[in-house]
Design a protein around this motif. Structure first.
Motif, PDB file in Angstrom:
ATOM      1  N   UNK A  29      10.240   1.617  10.937  1.00  0.00           N
ATOM      2  CA  UNK A  29      10.057   0.109  11.817  1.00  0.00           C
ATOM      3  C   UNK A  29      11.090  -0.615  11.446  1.00  0.00           C
ATOM      4  N   UNK A  30      11.809  -1.172  12.346  1.00  0.00           N
ATOM      5  CA  UNK A  30      12.457  -2.297  12.237  1.00  0.00           C
ATOM      6  C   UNK A  30      12.575  -3.074  13.416  1.00  0.00           C
ATOM      7  N   UNK A  32      11.360  -2.822  16.556  1.00  0.00           N
ATOM      8  CA  UNK A  32      10.628  -1.602  17.309  1.00  0.00           C
ATOM      9  C   UNK A  32      10.605  -0.396  16.244  1.00  0.00           C
ATOM     10  N   UNK A  33       9.969   0.665  16.686  1.00  0.00           N
ATOM     11  CA  UNK A  33       9.880   2.015  16.332  1.00  0.00           C
ATOM     12  C   UNK A  33      11.270   2.842  16.784  1.00  0.00           C
ATOM     13  N   UNK A  34      11.966   3.543  15.717  1.00  0.00           N
ATOM     14  CA  UNK A  34      12.882   4.320  16.159  1.00  0.00           C
ATOM     15  C   UNK A  34      12.875   5.877  15.250  1.00  0.00           C
TER      16      UNK A  34
END
Lengths: 112, 114
Positions: A94-95, A97-99
């Motif tokens: 998580x930064x 949004x999730x990636x």
């Protein structure tokens, strides 16, 4: 830099064997670890793991996460030729949004 | 079972041309993503999109890339001036909500730049 490393890169076994695929990670803001199977094109979802020590199981496949040692394993018992694929490990971070940060994959070949 | 649909499945384009890759995410999903996989390499994150704006992008996603949700169902990736190194499989993905759910990936568009 966020990193996901899978081993082995390639594995060839006979039908009926049991295999263990490994995934280790070093990431910031860990949220979950996911396993995917990629046969020809799209990765297809297998498992999502968020808690340590709780095994997830689906038929002959199972997976477990160790958040202290930062790794996960994917086990396949009684392998069949249809299990031949590239198995991808990805860590959701998580930064904002999730990636997903993917490993390089393990190419599993099951010989009859 | 609901699917993420991508078109075309394969596109060949000349270097310097613009391409648009199209995706139809699952209808109740709110988060949309593009990833790419250069042949023989890892799947790499390009961009995430939520609430009609980019929520995060990678360093790969430079000024030649853009994304759009033009009509509430399609989600597109545009590459303005393609380079040889843009040749890859491009995957669209969507998820229902944030980080509690896994993604569903589309079957990909193989882009070949010649």
């Amino acid at each position: 830099e966020d990193k996901v490393v899978q081993s082995p890169l390639s594995l060839v076994v006979h039908e009926g064997d049991t295999v263990t695929l490994n995934c280790s990670y070093e990431v910031t803001n860990f949220r979950s670890l996911l396993w995917y199977k990629q046969e020809k094109k799209a990765p297809t979802f297998l498992f999502m793991l968020t808690s340590s020590g709780i095994e997830k199981k689906s038929g002959r496949l199972s997976s477990i996460l160790d958040k202290k040692e930062l790794f996960s394993i994917l086990n396949i018992t009684a392998t069949q030729t249809g299990d031949s694929a590239v198995y991808l490990c990805a860590v959701a971070i998580i930064q904002g949004a999730q990636k997903l940060v993917f490993g390089q994959g393990t190419r599993l070949t099951i010989n009859p | 079972e609901p699917e993420v649909t991508q078109t075309p499945s394969h596109q060949v384009t000349q270097m310097g041309q613009e391409v648009i890759l199209r995706c139809v995410p699952i209808s109740n999903h709110l988060y949309f993503y593009w990833y790419r996989q250069i042949l023989g390499q890892k799947v790499e994150f390009l961009v995430s999109f939520y609430n009609n704006e980019i929520s995060e992008k990678s360093e790969i996603f430079d000024d030649q890339f853009s994304v759009e949700r033009p009509d509430g169902s399609n989600f597109t990736l545009k590459i303005r001036s393609t380079k040889l190194e843009d040749s890859a499989m491009y995957f669209c993905a969507s998820s229902e909500a944030g980080y509690h759910y896994g993604y569903t990936f589309g079957s990909g568009t193989r882009l070949t730049v010649v």
